[in-house]
Structure formats: C-alpha cells, structure tokens
Design a protein around this motif. Structure first.
Motif, PDB file in Angstrom:
ATOM      1  N   UNK A   1      16.135  32.541  78.278  1.00  0.00           N
ATOM      2  CA  UNK A   1      15.445  32.331  77.314  1.00  0.00           C
ATOM      3  C   UNK A   1      13.979  31.494  76.476  1.00  0.00           C
ATOM      4  N   UNK A   2      13.593  31.701  76.563  1.00  0.00           N
ATOM      5  CA  UNK A   2      12.270  31.061  75.816  1.00  0.00           C
ATOM      6  C   UNK A   2      12.138  30.958  74.399  1.00  0.00           C
ATOM      7  N   UNK A   3      11.729  29.523  73.961  1.00  0.00           N
ATOM      8  CA  UNK A   3      11.667  29.363  72.438  1.00  0.00           C
ATOM      9  C   UNK A   3      10.797  28.466  72.604  1.00  0.00           C
ATOM     10  N   UNK A   4       9.376  28.169  71.122  1.00  0.00           N
ATOM     11  CA  UNK A   4       8.405  27.673  70.937  1.00  0.00           C
ATOM     12  C   UNK A   4       7.742  27.747  69.669  1.00  0.00           C
ATOM     13  N   UNK A   5       7.723  27.022  69.071  1.00  0.00           N
ATOM     14  CA  UNK A   5       6.752  27.335  67.808  1.00  0.00           C
ATOM     15  C   UNK A   5       6.504  25.588  66.952  1.00  0.00           C
ATOM     16  N   UNK A   6       6.660  26.111  65.481  1.00  0.00           N
ATOM     17  CA  UNK A   6       5.932  25.429  64.127  1.00  0.00           C
ATOM     18  C   UNK A   6       6.737  25.170  63.364  1.00  0.00           C
ATOM     19  N   UNK A   7       7.101  23.997  63.220  1.00  0.00           N
ATOM     20  CA  UNK A   7       8.247  23.878  62.005  1.00  0.00           C
ATOM     21  C   UNK A   7       7.306  23.058  60.624  1.00  0.00           C
ATOM     22  N   UNK A   8       7.355  23.151  59.638  1.00  0.00           N
ATOM     23  CA  UNK A   8       6.277  22.119  58.479  1.00  0.00           C
ATOM     24  C   UNK A   8       6.784  22.347  57.174  1.00  0.00           C
ATOM     25  N   UNK A   9       7.784  20.661  56.659  1.00  0.00           N
ATOM     26  CA  UNK A   9       8.005  20.643  55.374  1.00  0.00           C
ATOM     27  C   UNK A   9       7.578  20.234  54.820  1.00  0.00           C
ATOM     28  N   UNK A  10       7.765  20.252  53.391  1.00  0.00           N
ATOM     29  CA  UNK A  10       7.198  19.230  52.537  1.00  0.00           C
ATOM     30  C   UNK A  10       7.287  18.796  51.389  1.00  0.00           C
ATOM     31  N   UNK A  11       8.065  18.622  50.484  1.00  0.00           N
ATOM     32  CA  UNK A  11       8.579  18.046  48.945  1.00  0.00           C
ATOM     33  C   UNK A  11       7.387  16.971  48.196  1.00  0.00           C
ATOM     34  N   UNK A  12       7.424  16.902  47.315  1.00  0.00           N
ATOM     35  CA  UNK A  12       7.779  15.482  46.217  1.00  0.00           C
ATOM     36  C   UNK A  12       6.858  16.439  45.213  1.00  0.00           C
ATOM     37  N   UNK A  13       6.462  15.773  44.011  1.00  0.00           N
ATOM     38  CA  UNK A  13       5.915  15.737  42.530  1.00  0.00           C
ATOM     39  C   UNK A  13       4.323  16.353  43.025  1.00  0.00           C
ATOM     40  N   UNK A  14       3.691  17.252  42.196  1.00  0.00           N
ATOM     41  CA  UNK A  14       2.125  17.377  42.212  1.00  0.00           C
ATOM     42  C   UNK A  14       2.396  17.205  40.659  1.00  0.00           C
ATOM     43  N   UNK A  15       2.459  16.828  39.573  1.00  0.00           N
ATOM     44  CA  UNK A  15       3.016  15.957  37.982  1.00  0.00           C
ATOM     45  C   UNK A  15       3.941  15.337  38.239  1.00  0.00           C
ATOM     46  N   UNK A  16       4.439  14.623  37.102  1.00  0.00           N
ATOM     47  CA  UNK A  16       4.722  14.480  36.350  1.00  0.00           C
ATOM     48  C   UNK A  16       6.361  14.839  36.164  1.00  0.00           C
ATOM     49  N   UNK A  17       5.760  16.066  35.800  1.00  0.00           N
ATOM     50  CA  UNK A  17       6.604  16.894  35.325  1.00  0.00           C
ATOM     51  C   UNK A  17       7.270  18.071  36.336  1.00  0.00           C
ATOM     52  N   UNK A  18       6.859  18.384  37.221  1.00  0.00           N
ATOM     53  CA  UNK A  18       6.594  19.255  38.481  1.00  0.00           C
ATOM     54  C   UNK A  18       7.020  18.879  39.737  1.00  0.00           C
ATOM     55  N   UNK A  19       7.879  19.354  40.287  1.00  0.00           N
ATOM     56  CA  UNK A  19       8.372  19.475  41.403  1.00  0.00           C
ATOM     57  C   UNK A  19       8.258  20.438  42.570  1.00  0.00           C
ATOM     58  N   UNK A  20       8.281  20.326  43.449  1.00  0.00           N
ATOM     59  CA  UNK A  20       8.303  21.424  44.702  1.00  0.00           C
ATOM     60  C   UNK A  20       8.606  20.987  45.990  1.00  0.00           C
ATOM     61  N   UNK A  21       9.211  22.276  46.160  1.00  0.00           N
ATOM     62  CA  UNK A  21       9.473  21.431  48.820  1.00  0.00           C
ATOM     63  C   UNK A  21       9.668  22.759  48.772  1.00  0.00           C
TER      64      UNK A  21
END
Length: 611
Positions: A477-497
C-alpha cells in the motif's frame, strides 16, 4: 452543503491568524514523542494533546469520540456505543497504531490492533497523539502513530458526575485524588448502561482505574497504576444462512473484561536517570449466539502480555542520551464451539534501543532540535527487525519547521501465526517507511496552527490469501496526504478548534483506495463562554470512502459522506456544572461500517460536581 460546511469554517478560522507575536509560555508537556518529557513547542514531531478540559467541553464519554477530531485520524465504529471500533492513522491499517495507557502498551496480541469501543474517558487527564513511525522507540505496531492515554493526577479534589439520556442511557462516575509534594493518589469508578437504538442493542460497562506515586527527596520514586473494564453488550444483526441478508439476532451477545497493571520505579542520580517498569495487560472476550443459523455458536478468548522495560537517560549541556532494553511475553488461549483453536500459544520479544535528543541555540532567536534513534527487535524464530528514525526541527521566533523519516514494522500476531488452518509460521513482519515535513506556528494567546505533509509505503502486509486459505505477506500500500490542525480564540469569549485531512491511498498497485479511509475528512469545534454560560458546537465530517458489502457477494462498494453535529450547553455554578448535550443533532442516518447503523439523535442531561 453539509459536505463542504466543515472546510468553509476551517478556512474562516485559519484566516483569523493575521498577525505574528511572541510565542506563548510553555504549558503542555508531552512524553510520547520521545523517550523523555518535552514541550509541544520544541518536539520535532507531529503531535496533538487533548486535555481534560477539552474532553469536558465535548462531553465525551469515550476516548474514541475525541480522537475523531484529531488531524490524520479516522474512527470507524460498527454501530452503537460499545461496539468494535477501529482507528486508522494516516491511512495505515487499524493494526498500525500503537496504543499506550500511561506509557504501557495494551494492543491485543491475538490479531493485533486495539478495539476502542470500550475505552472510557473516566479518569483520563490527557491524551497524546503522535503521528508517524515510532518503531525506533516502541517496536512493533507503532507504524503510523502512537496514542497514549494518561490518567496521572495533576491536582487533588473530588469529582462526581451523573447523566441520563434518551434510549436508556445512564452514566455515573466518581473520582477522588490527592496530590502532595511526595505523594499522589487518584481513583476513578464509572458505571454506564445504554439500551441502544435497536432490539438487542444494549451496552453495560464498569470502569475502574487508579494511580499511586511516592517520591523521596533523594530522587527515588515508586508508582503503581491499574485499570479494569468489564462489559456486556448485544449484537442486533447477523447474516442469514445463505449469507445474502442481515437479519435480527435477539440473543447474539458479547461480554468480557480488560485489565492493566504497571509498577514503575525511577531513580535520578545527578545527570543520570534510570527507570524500570513492570507491566501486565490482560483481556478476556466471550461470544455466544444460541440462534445462529449454523446452531449454537460461542467462543472464549484470553490474552495476556507481560512486559519489563528498563530505560536510562543521561543529560548533557547539548541534550539527552537515552538507551534501554525491553522484554515482552504474550500468550493467547482461544476456544470455540467446535474445539480449541489456540492453547497457550506464546510470542516472545527482546529489544534494545537508543535515542539521542540534541538541542542547540543558533543565535539569539532560533534553535535546532534533533532526535535520532534506532531499535533492534528480536522475535526468535519469527525474525528480527531494525527500525531507525530521524527527526529535526528548526525553531525561529514563533514558528517551527520540522521534518522526519522513519522505518517501522508490525510483527505477525499470535493468531496469524498459529490459528488452525489459516496460520502461517513462515510469516515475516510487515514493513513500512515514511517521510513527513511540517510547520507549526504558535501565537501569544495560545492559538496554534499545524500543517504536515506525509508520504508512506507499506510492504509485506499480512492478508488472507484466498489461493492458499492462509495468511501471507502479499499486501502492499501507498499513502500520502496533508493534515491541518488549528485552535485558539477568535475573541475573548469565543474559542475554536478545527482539523482537516486529505488522504490519497492506494493498495496492491491496483489504484483502489484503502477501505474505510475517506479522501477528505475534518472537524470544526466552536465554543462561546460568557460569565457562567458555556456553549459549544462540534461538527465532524467523514468523506466518501470505499467499504465491503456485509452480504454476498461481499464486493467493494462506495459509501456516501456524512456529517454529524453535537451541541453542548454547560452552566458553571461554583462547584456544580449542569449540562445538556444533543448528540447527532440533525439525526444524520449513516453507517461508519456497512451493515451497522450509527446512532441517531439523542439528548442527554447531567450535572458535574468538582471540589
């Protein structure tokens, strides 16, 4: 629209990073990516850390449910909670991810891999996921990545939680912990009952785990840790006698237990530290169906793995040299209605490994991090394997550029070697080599962005050969790809991942993609907290993928993409936190494994107490 929603949100979230700033203070320590503790900011590895707080935000009862949101990972569960659950890392097989509990290997020696269907989050403090080949450090099965579930207590207190939901869900847990300068102890117990979403779809589970650690003033420490899980569940469907249809199976059931015990001993003498860990992992699984089309059918499988691992670390002004040795003895017994399949079949492993962890400042604002290691595993009559790994990271300001290369392997399991008629004593280890390059960026308020491109080649994969009716090394088998991760705060009250994975896989030179590995997958988690109110929304997308029909002619077929949404609302009232969670809020109808419908919408209410 549902197919593209997660990736639109991911793009919007990524666009919020428009300014650079100084790196944040170091606050996360990982122990899985190397043979010594290091920070996320400095490790030359693709790593994701899931904290207890993140688990609470998601209201996740099982570790598998938080792994769904990790870039590079795909989770496939065969129906309702509790059922067999597989994890695919970077397109590798489900047997290519090594699973650790507090650093102890717990993969099943019978047919390799690990069933994530019954790993509760009760007592879990942190989950570390490192992606890439790690046989240079851990040996067999660390082909595509390693998942380490940690339950060591970080602070003392009392924690209790009660929850009740539709379809007969009842869940309760209690945790007690005490952390002092020389002593730390914790214990957690959980009981869960779930009627499921169909007849004979119920699931009961009891989980207990505990950790004790004592440290003296002269650098000596002694620890003990244990984990026990028992379960009982129904299997609502089975093939008819002709194999052409799935029919209800009202008395088809499974039960069993899993147990781990470890005794780590550590001593620090100046710049030198040694650690000896003795561990045992055991599982028992039973199955029976008095209404099977071929008459009463049942089986009992017992597996036991005992391990001793000795590691020495010598620190210097430029880094740390690590060397160690490991011995493992695995044994399996399997009996079914038709007789004994395996009786005391054993596989032994002896290994030596060494790793150099080098760190050097380059000027006043950058540094080089280097990790180079190699391991030699000896399985006696079943072969030897040497596994190298080299990883480097260039850190400048708040950015980290990294690259890694490694070779890895999976040794034949006891079932593949010895199972009657299909076992093959001439099997060789599966082999893999892979390369990755990635970039991580850290921001002043804790935001993080990680992008990694990877490529891997797998050879001598062990598959069932229809020509010889036995296992053979005939898969590639062969595998290749791209993985992206991001997390943090947009505003003081809003968080995301958010996460996104693109995977291009090919098996056996045919051009066909690997089964149950979507080409596109990802997730978005958005939260809003103001005062005592904390609301969040989790979106998980699994793209179209190939699977095998669960009925004759058992041919390959395409499966449509699916997107699920979970919504959670918490109210922080001093020591009490009432919460409401709606799982699969849009009542999406889908199957992660063909023939096994996934759960529909369910509302859950509960309260958590922390002191």
């Amino acid at each position: 629209m549902k197919k593209v929603l997660p990736f639109v949100l991911l793009f919007i979230a990524t666009r919020s990073f428009t300014q650079t700033s100084i790196p944040p203070a170091v606050d996360e320590i990982v122990v899985t990516a190397s043979a010594l503790p290091e920070t996320v900011e400095t490790t030359p590895a693709a790593v994701t850390v899931i904290s207890k707080e993140e688990i609470d935000r998601r209201g996740a009862r099982d570790v598998a449910d938080v792994l769904r949101e990790v870039p590079g990972l795909t989770v496939s569960r065969s129906g309702s909670p509790g059922r067999a659950t597989s994890l695919f890392t970077r397109g590798g097989n489900s047997t290519h991810t090594l699973v650790l509990w507090n650093g102890i290997e717990i993969n099943n020696p019978y047919f390799s891999g690990y069933d994530w269907g019954r790993f509760s989050t009760a007592g879990v403090q942190q989950v570390e996921v490192v992606r890439g080949p790690y046989s240079a450090l851990y040996g067999s099965e660390a082909v595509s990545g390693v998942v380490n579930v940690l339950t060591n207590p970080s602070d003392g207190g009392i924690r209790a939680e009660l929850a009740s939901g539709q379809n007969g869900l009842r869940n309760g847990q209690l945790s007690l912990s005490s952390v002092r300068s020389s002593n730390a102890v914790s214990a957690t117990v959980e009981r869960r009952e779930d009627d499921g979403f169909d007849a004979n779809d119920d699931f009961d589970q009891t989980s207990v785990n505990g950790v004790w650690r004592w440290a003296s003033s002269n650098g000596f420490s002694l620890s003990a840790a244990g984990r026990y899980t028992s379960y009982d569940l129904g299997i609502p469907r089975n093939l008819d006698a002709a194999g052409t249809a799935l029919v209800p199976s009202p008395r088809r059931r499974m039960d069993g237990s899993e147990r781990q015990i470890s005794l780590p001993i550590q001593q620090t003498l100046g710049a030198f530290t040694w650690e000896l860990t003795l561990a045992e992992s055991r599982r028992e699984d039973g199955f029976h169906d008095p209404d099977d089309p071929f008459g009463f059918t049942g089986s009992v499988t017992d597996s036991e793995t005992r391990r001793a691992r000795l590691v020495g670390r010598l620190a210097s002004s430029h880094g740390t040299l690590v060397a160690g040795a490991e011995y493992e003895r695995a044994e399996v017994d399997d009996v079914n209605t038709f007789g004994t399949n395996l009786s005391g079949k054993v596989r032994n492993e002896r290994s030596l490994f060494i790793e150099e962890r080098f760190s050097r400042a380059i000027g006043s604002a950058s540094r080089l991090e280097l990790s180079a290691g190699v391991r030699r595993d000896d399985f006696g009559d079943f072969g030897k394997r040497t596994s190298p790994r080299l990883a480097a990271a260039w850190i400048a300001g708040n950015g980290k550029l990294r690259a890694a290369y490694g070779a890895a392997f999976r040794a034949p399991s006891i079932g593949e070697l010895y199972f009657p008629f299909s076992g093959n004593l001439d099997l060789r280890s599966e082999r893999s080599s892979s390369f990755e390059i990635g970039y991580d960026r850290f921001f002043s308020r804790g935001e993080r962005l990680s992008v990694t491109a990877f490529s891997g080649r797998h050879r001598d994969l062990i598959v069932f050969d229809n020509a010889s009716f036995a296992f053979a090394n005939i898969g590639t088998a062969k595998t290749r790809g791209v993985e992206i991760g991001v997390e943090g705060n947009v505003r003081n009250a809003v968080y995301f991942a958010a996460s996104y994975t693109f995977l291009d896989s090919e098996q056996d030179g045919s051009g066909d993609p690997l089964l149950r590995r979507p080409r596109h997958s990802g997730s978005v988690h958005l939260g809003y907290r103001t005062g005592s109110l904390d609301a969040n929304l989790g979106v998980v997308h699994m793209g179209a993928r190939d699977d095998v029909l669960p009925v004759a002619p058992f041919s390959r077929t395409a499966v449509d993409a699916n997107t699920t949404i979970d919504a959670t609302l918490r109210l922080h009232l001093d020591r009490f936190t009432p919460f409401v969670k709606v799982e699969n809020a849009t009542d999406e109808r889908y199957e992660e494994v063909l023939g096994y419908p996934s759960p529909g919408r369910r509302a859950i209410v509960g309260v958590r107490y922390v002191r």
